[in-house]
Scaffold this motif. Sequence first.
Motif, PDB file in Angstrom:
ATOM      1  N   ILE A   1      16.105  21.063  -2.134  1.00  0.00           N
ATOM      2  CA  ILE A   1      16.285  20.329  -0.876  1.00  0.00           C
ATOM      3  C   ILE A   1      15.221  19.242  -0.771  1.00  0.00           C
ATOM      4  N   GLY A   2      15.639  17.996  -0.517  1.00  0.00           N
ATOM      5  CA  GLY A   2      14.683  16.912  -0.382  1.00  0.00           C
ATOM      6  C   GLY A   2      15.280  15.696   0.290  1.00  0.00           C
ATOM      7  N   ASP A   3      14.473  14.634   0.370  1.00  0.00           N
ATOM      8  CA  ASP A   3      14.930  13.463   1.129  1.00  0.00           C
ATOM      9  C   ASP A   3      14.535  12.111   0.539  1.00  0.00           C
ATOM     10  N   LYS A   4      13.582  12.075  -0.409  1.00  0.00           N
ATOM     11  CA  LYS A   4      13.043  10.789  -0.858  1.00  0.00           C
ATOM     12  C   LYS A   4      13.229  10.586  -2.359  1.00  0.00           C
ATOM     13  N   PRO A   5      12.837   9.401  -2.870  1.00  0.00           N
ATOM     14  CA  PRO A   5      13.035   9.115  -4.293  1.00  0.00           C
ATOM     15  C   PRO A   5      12.435  10.154  -5.236  1.00  0.00           C
ATOM     16  N   ASN A   6      11.281  10.734  -4.893  1.00  0.00           N
ATOM     17  CA  ASN A   6      10.703  11.700  -5.832  1.00  0.00           C
ATOM     18  C   ASN A   6      11.419  13.053  -5.795  1.00  0.00           C
TER      19      ASN A   6
ATOM     20  N   GLY B   1      -2.659   0.595  -1.430  1.00  0.00           N
ATOM     21  CA  GLY B   1      -2.916  -0.623  -0.674  1.00  0.00           C
ATOM     22  C   GLY B   1      -1.774  -0.886   0.291  1.00  0.00           C
ATOM     23  N   ASP B   2      -1.741  -2.078   0.866  1.00  0.00           N
ATOM     24  CA  ASP B   2      -0.637  -2.354   1.787  1.00  0.00           C
ATOM     25  C   ASP B   2       0.641  -2.643   0.992  1.00  0.00           C
ATOM     26  N   ARG B   3       1.762  -2.648   1.696  1.00  0.00           N
ATOM     27  CA  ARG B   3       3.061  -2.740   1.043  1.00  0.00           C
ATOM     28  C   ARG B   3       3.175  -3.953   0.120  1.00  0.00           C
ATOM     29  N   LYS B   4       2.746  -5.121   0.578  1.00  0.00           N
ATOM     30  CA  LYS B   4       2.920  -6.328  -0.219  1.00  0.00           C
ATOM     31  C   LYS B   4       2.138  -6.271  -1.523  1.00  0.00           C
ATOM     32  N   GLU B   5       0.908  -5.743  -1.453  1.00  0.00           N
ATOM     33  CA  GLU B   5       0.100  -5.646  -2.666  1.00  0.00           C
ATOM     34  C   GLU B   5       0.679  -4.625  -3.642  1.00  0.00           C
ATOM     35  N   ILE B   6       1.186  -3.515  -3.118  1.00  0.00           N
ATOM     36  CA  ILE B   6       1.784  -2.502  -3.998  1.00  0.00           C
ATOM     37  C   ILE B   6       3.097  -3.032  -4.579  1.00  0.00           C
ATOM     38  N   ASP B   7       3.862  -3.763  -3.789  1.00  0.00           N
ATOM     39  CA  ASP B   7       5.073  -4.412  -4.314  1.00  0.00           C
ATOM     40  C   ASP B   7       4.710  -5.318  -5.497  1.00  0.00           C
ATOM     41  N   ARG B   8       3.687  -6.120  -5.309  1.00  0.00           N
ATOM     42  CA  ARG B   8       3.268  -7.089  -6.322  1.00  0.00           C
ATOM     43  C   ARG B   8       2.782  -6.370  -7.587  1.00  0.00           C
ATOM     44  N   PHE B   9       1.981  -5.326  -7.383  1.00  0.00           N
ATOM     45  CA  PHE B   9       1.452  -4.556  -8.510  1.00  0.00           C
ATOM     46  C   PHE B   9       2.582  -3.870  -9.278  1.00  0.00           C
ATOM     47  N   LYS B  10       3.490  -3.249  -8.548  1.00  0.00           N
ATOM     48  CA  LYS B  10       4.614  -2.550  -9.179  1.00  0.00           C
ATOM     49  C   LYS B  10       5.481  -3.522  -9.984  1.00  0.00           C
ATOM     50  N   ASP B  11       5.787  -4.661  -9.398  1.00  0.00           N
ATOM     51  CA  ASP B  11       6.624  -5.647 -10.086  1.00  0.00           C
ATOM     52  C   ASP B  11       5.991  -6.102 -11.401  1.00  0.00           C
ATOM     53  N   LYS B  12       4.676  -6.210 -11.409  1.00  0.00           N
ATOM     54  CA  LYS B  12       3.990  -6.733 -12.594  1.00  0.00           C
ATOM     55  C   LYS B  12       3.787  -5.673 -13.675  1.00  0.00           C
TER      56      LYS B  12
ATOM     57  N   LYS C   1      -7.628   6.385   3.682  1.00  0.00           N
ATOM     58  CA  LYS C   1      -8.129   7.193   4.808  1.00  0.00           C
ATOM     59  C   LYS C   1      -6.976   7.764   5.616  1.00  0.00           C
ATOM     60  N   ASN C   2      -5.983   6.924   5.918  1.00  0.00           N
ATOM     61  CA  ASN C   2      -4.835   7.390   6.703  1.00  0.00           C
ATOM     62  C   ASN C   2      -4.101   8.521   5.993  1.00  0.00           C
ATOM     63  N   ASP C   3      -3.915   8.366   4.678  1.00  0.00           N
ATOM     64  CA  ASP C   3      -3.214   9.385   3.908  1.00  0.00           C
ATOM     65  C   ASP C   3      -4.001  10.689   3.892  1.00  0.00           C
ATOM     66  N   ALA C   4      -5.299  10.602   3.655  1.00  0.00           N
ATOM     67  CA  ALA C   4      -6.140  11.805   3.630  1.00  0.00           C
ATOM     68  C   ALA C   4      -6.150  12.498   4.977  1.00  0.00           C
ATOM     69  N   ASP C   5      -6.202  11.720   6.055  1.00  0.00           N
ATOM     70  CA  ASP C   5      -6.168  12.304   7.395  1.00  0.00           C
ATOM     71  C   ASP C   5      -4.839  12.997   7.655  1.00  0.00           C
TER      72      ASP C   5
ATOM     73  N   GLU D   1       6.058   6.140  -1.474  1.00  0.00           N
ATOM     74  CA  GLU D   1       5.561   5.656  -0.187  1.00  0.00           C
ATOM     75  C   GLU D   1       5.271   4.165  -0.310  1.00  0.00           C
ATOM     76  N   THR D   2       5.354   3.450   0.797  1.00  0.00           N
ATOM     77  CA  THR D   2       5.141   2.008   0.742  1.00  0.00           C
ATOM     78  C   THR D   2       3.741   1.656   0.287  1.00  0.00           C
ATOM     79  N   PHE D   3       2.753   2.507   0.571  1.00  0.00           N
ATOM     80  CA  PHE D   3       1.349   2.189   0.306  1.00  0.00           C
ATOM     81  C   PHE D   3       0.864   2.701  -1.047  1.00  0.00           C
ATOM     82  N   LEU D   4       1.744   3.309  -1.837  1.00  0.00           N
ATOM     83  CA  LEU D   4       1.292   4.025  -3.029  1.00  0.00           C
ATOM     84  C   LEU D   4       2.228   3.825  -4.215  1.00  0.00           C
ATOM     85  N   PHE D   5       1.632   3.452  -5.351  1.00  0.00           N
ATOM     86  CA  PHE D   5       2.322   3.503  -6.639  1.00  0.00           C
ATOM     87  C   PHE D   5       1.496   4.414  -7.527  1.00  0.00           C
TER      88      PHE D   5
END
Length: 261
Positions: A210-215, A150-161, A123-127, A176-180
């Motif tokens: 010109i850019g600023d982030k990993p992507n 999801g939240d950072r910890k869950e995305i960290d966990r999902f990405k690691d696995k 919702k936050n991202d869409a807004d 983004e912290t909330f997105l993989f």
Amino acid sequence: MIKLIAIDVDGTLLNSKAKIDKDTIDEIKRVKDKVKIVITTGRMYAAIKEFIDILDINGKDNYSIINTGSQVVDNNGNFVVDNYLSLKDYEKVKDLSKGFDIQIVFYTKDEMFTIGKPNYETKNDADYIKVPVSEFDGVDRHFGRIGFVGDRKEIDRFKDKFEQTLKKDYYTMRNETFLFEILPKESGKEKGLKELADILNIDKEEIIAIGDKPNDLNMIKWAKIGVSMGQSSDSIKENSNYVTDTNDNNGVAKAIKKFIE
């Protein structure tokens, strides 16, 4: 001679209030008849249309790279390049989300679709990007990317696995912290930029990115002149040809002034 400038949106074109500063607008309008100004973003087309209008780079002879390079559109919203995912890809990855408090989100050119009701992060991202989000209706579409949200910890966990497993079949990105997210193998901003450059018969020696982030990293490395924003991480700055000012201090405008007379 520079013929094209590829410009990221969040953290680059936009300041921290999600606006384009007047100096940046003025500078882009000054050069847009000399060089192609190409918005190059992880966002969908619907989420950048207002910026296309503000910068007056509309129409079929102007272009944008969207969904992290999986798709390229003209600025009437028509596909020029369309590498996409389908429901077959969803079927392959949907079970990976089991056991995680995350949501699967589909991103088309114009809309976001969620499996289940949109969660807090979705919702936050869409807004923030001002696009419609709704529960998925089961209809196959051209998905530029599929996200695990999801939240950072869950995305960290999902990405690691699962990152290494998913990389076998997909281009993956954690911007983004909330997105993989997963995208077609032929994705990445540098891939979209290269495909557009080939279509326009523009050489990489004639391109600024010109850019600023990993992507943004690979397109910054690929272009003749790669420009990182002042607030970028050291790893991105080290891989750029030039470090401009921050997005809150007209970094894009200053870079354009430096390289385009």
